[in-house]
Design a protein around this motif. Structure first.
Motif, PDB file in Angstrom:
ATOM      1  N   GLN A 107     -12.189  -3.707  20.472  1.00 35.46           N
ATOM      2  CA  GLN A 107     -13.314  -4.176  21.018  1.00 35.46           C
ATOM      3  C   GLN A 107     -14.105  -4.197  19.874  1.00 35.46           C
ATOM      4  O   GLN A 107     -14.720  -3.375  19.265  1.00 35.46           O
ATOM      5  CB  GLN A 107     -13.850  -3.634  22.077  1.00 35.46           C
ATOM      6  N   LEU A 108     -14.808  -5.736  19.754  1.00 37.91           N
ATOM      7  CA  LEU A 108     -16.249  -5.748  18.742  1.00 37.91           C
ATOM      8  C   LEU A 108     -17.419  -5.316  19.193  1.00 37.91           C
ATOM      9  O   LEU A 108     -17.468  -5.337  20.598  1.00 37.91           O
ATOM     10  CB  LEU A 108     -15.944  -7.064  18.177  1.00 37.91           C
ATOM     11  N   THR A 109     -18.279  -5.338  18.442  1.00 38.69           N
ATOM     12  CA  THR A 109     -19.765  -5.379  19.082  1.00 38.69           C
ATOM     13  C   THR A 109     -20.434  -6.573  18.213  1.00 38.69           C
ATOM     14  O   THR A 109     -20.066  -6.960  17.172  1.00 38.69           O
ATOM     15  CB  THR A 109     -20.384  -3.802  18.795  1.00 38.69           C
ATOM     16  N   HIS A 113     -21.862  -3.830  13.794  1.00 41.51           N
ATOM     17  CA  HIS A 113     -20.970  -3.967  12.631  1.00 41.51           C
ATOM     18  C   HIS A 113     -19.951  -2.949  12.753  1.00 41.51           C
ATOM     19  O   HIS A 113     -19.450  -2.438  11.819  1.00 41.51           O
ATOM     20  CB  HIS A 113     -21.730  -3.780  11.333  1.00 41.51           C
ATOM     21  N   ILE A 114     -19.701  -2.469  14.080  1.00 43.78           N
ATOM     22  CA  ILE A 114     -18.592  -1.539  14.428  1.00 43.78           C
ATOM     23  C   ILE A 114     -17.664  -2.097  15.617  1.00 43.78           C
ATOM     24  O   ILE A 114     -18.261  -2.815  16.543  1.00 43.78           O
ATOM     25  CB  ILE A 114     -19.233  -0.073  14.867  1.00 43.78           C
ATOM     26  N   ASN A 132     -18.547  -6.239   7.960  1.00 44.30           N
ATOM     27  CA  ASN A 132     -19.651  -7.098   7.664  1.00 44.30           C
ATOM     28  C   ASN A 132     -19.960  -8.375   8.570  1.00 44.30           C
ATOM     29  O   ASN A 132     -18.888  -8.796   9.493  1.00 44.30           O
ATOM     30  CB  ASN A 132     -19.635  -7.533   6.343  1.00 44.30           C
ATOM     31  N   GLY A 133     -21.259  -8.419   8.816  1.00 42.85           N
ATOM     32  CA  GLY A 133     -21.636  -9.854   9.631  1.00 42.85           C
ATOM     33  C   GLY A 133     -21.462  -9.423  11.249  1.00 42.85           C
ATOM     34  O   GLY A 133     -21.275  -8.244  11.605  1.00 42.85           O
ATOM     35  N   GLU A 134     -21.588 -10.504  12.116  1.00 43.86           N
ATOM     36  CA  GLU A 134     -21.663 -10.300  13.584  1.00 43.86           C
ATOM     37  C   GLU A 134     -20.003 -10.368  13.970  1.00 43.86           C
ATOM     38  O   GLU A 134     -19.135 -10.802  13.390  1.00 43.86           O
ATOM     39  CB  GLU A 134     -22.341 -11.355  14.136  1.00 43.86           C
ATOM     40  N   ASP A 149     -17.107 -15.011  14.066  1.00 40.64           N
ATOM     41  CA  ASP A 149     -18.636 -14.446  13.740  1.00 40.64           C
ATOM     42  C   ASP A 149     -19.835 -15.273  14.122  1.00 40.64           C
ATOM     43  O   ASP A 149     -20.901 -15.271  13.728  1.00 40.64           O
ATOM     44  CB  ASP A 149     -18.803 -13.845  12.520  1.00 40.64           C
ATOM     45  N   GLY A 150     -19.574 -16.293  14.837  1.00 42.52           N
ATOM     46  CA  GLY A 150     -20.453 -17.109  15.253  1.00 42.52           C
ATOM     47  C   GLY A 150     -20.691 -18.381  13.954  1.00 42.52           C
ATOM     48  O   GLY A 150     -21.339 -19.244  14.248  1.00 42.52           O
ATOM     49  N   THR A 151     -20.229 -18.321  13.045  1.00 43.62           N
ATOM     50  CA  THR A 151     -20.183 -19.392  11.882  1.00 43.62           C
ATOM     51  C   THR A 151     -18.764 -20.096  12.143  1.00 43.62           C
ATOM     52  O   THR A 151     -18.141 -20.161  13.025  1.00 43.62           O
ATOM     53  CB  THR A 151     -20.306 -18.755  10.534  1.00 43.62           C
TER      54      THR A 151
END
Length: 273
Positions: A107-109, A113-114, A132-134, A149-151
């Motif tokens: 599971q991402l946050t 960054h964790i 790194n990054g979102e 990551d939204g990019t």
């Protein structure tokens, strides 16, 4: 051979070539497909769930919900929408994408960054790793975790070491496709929600090229939604029965859909609860 006869034959040859170029079907492996949907079934979904990650495994849905103070990890019964198990995430984290790997859940946050790694059968936290990054969406292929990551970039990670192994830039006709959100790996392609868009991109994991678009406009009537952020976000696939499910943040329903060519005539299918 007379010049007049040679000229006539050349003219005839060029006519054949021109006909082939203009009228013959061209095989083009780079051509995109455009698809829309037919609804097969609808299922109940917790309208308080800010859906950030979704996948299907062994007869159940697994979902990650977001927002600080409301983030959670859930196992759900598809037919009833009942939450079978839930692990709350610390208030300081905004949970994001979710996928499975072997007997674990990852599971991402969003901006911390964790990532959390849980035992799938108990939801017990096993470890964490940083990146790194979102963190937005998460899925996996046979050997890598795949993170958005939204990019316009998708990053591939080794699931055991969590080291980044490669990355691709997602492009549609040479232009970057940004705000890639929830992900699902289906039939050798990466399906990606585009934030605030009613469509899903089908992406080649080898090149990053968008090989097709799925138009889901009109799937969830806005009159049934209560928040501007109640947008399409959530793709799950049942490989055993070839079923595709989609939902959105704060949506009261999960839809099982079948994909059809975009120009196909729409035939309504009775919704079932």
């Amino acid at each position: 051979m007379k010049f007049q006869e040679l000229g006539a034959r050349l003219q005839s040859c060029w006519a054949v070539v021109l006909f082939v170029l203009v009228f013959s079907p061209v095989s083009n492996s780079s051509a995109q497909t455009s698809q829309t949907y037919r609804i097969v079934h609808t299922y109940p979904h917790d309208q308080q769930a800010f859906t950030q990650g979704l996948f299907y495994a062994d007869g159940h849905l697994y979902e990650s919900t977001g927002k600080e103070g409301r983030s959670s990890l859930r196992e759900e019964d598809l037919e009833t929408g009942r939450i079978l198990r839930m692990q709350l995430v610390s208030d300081k984290y905004f949970a994001e994408g979710l996928t499975d790997w072997k007997n674990t859940l990852v599971q991402l946050t969003w901006q911390s960054h964790i990532a959390f790694v849980y035992d799938r059968s108990t939801f017990r936290l096993l470890r964490t790793f940083s990146y790194n990054g979102e963190g937005w969406g998460l899925t996996h292929d046979a050997k890598s975790l795949i993170l958005s990551d939204g990019t316009a970039t998708l990053r591939f990670f080794d699931p055991e070491t969590f080291h980044e192994t490669r990355r691709i830039t997602v492009e549609d006709n040479g232009k970057p496709v940004k705000e890639l959100n929830e992900l699902e790996y289906i039939h050798g392609e990466i399906y990606a929600n585009i934030w605030h868009a009613d469509r899903i991109a089908r992406i080649s994991p080898a090149t990053g090229r968008v090989v097709g678009w799925i138009d889901l406009k009109g799937l969830m009537p806005r009159s049934q939604l209560t928040d501007d952020e109640a947008v399409l976000n959530g793709i799950a696939y049942d490989g055993g029965h070839d079923r595709l499910f989609v939902t959105g943040k704060l949506w009261p329903k999960i839809f099982e859909i079948t994909l059809v060519p975009a120009k196909a005539k729409f035939v309504p299918v009775k919704h079932t609860q």
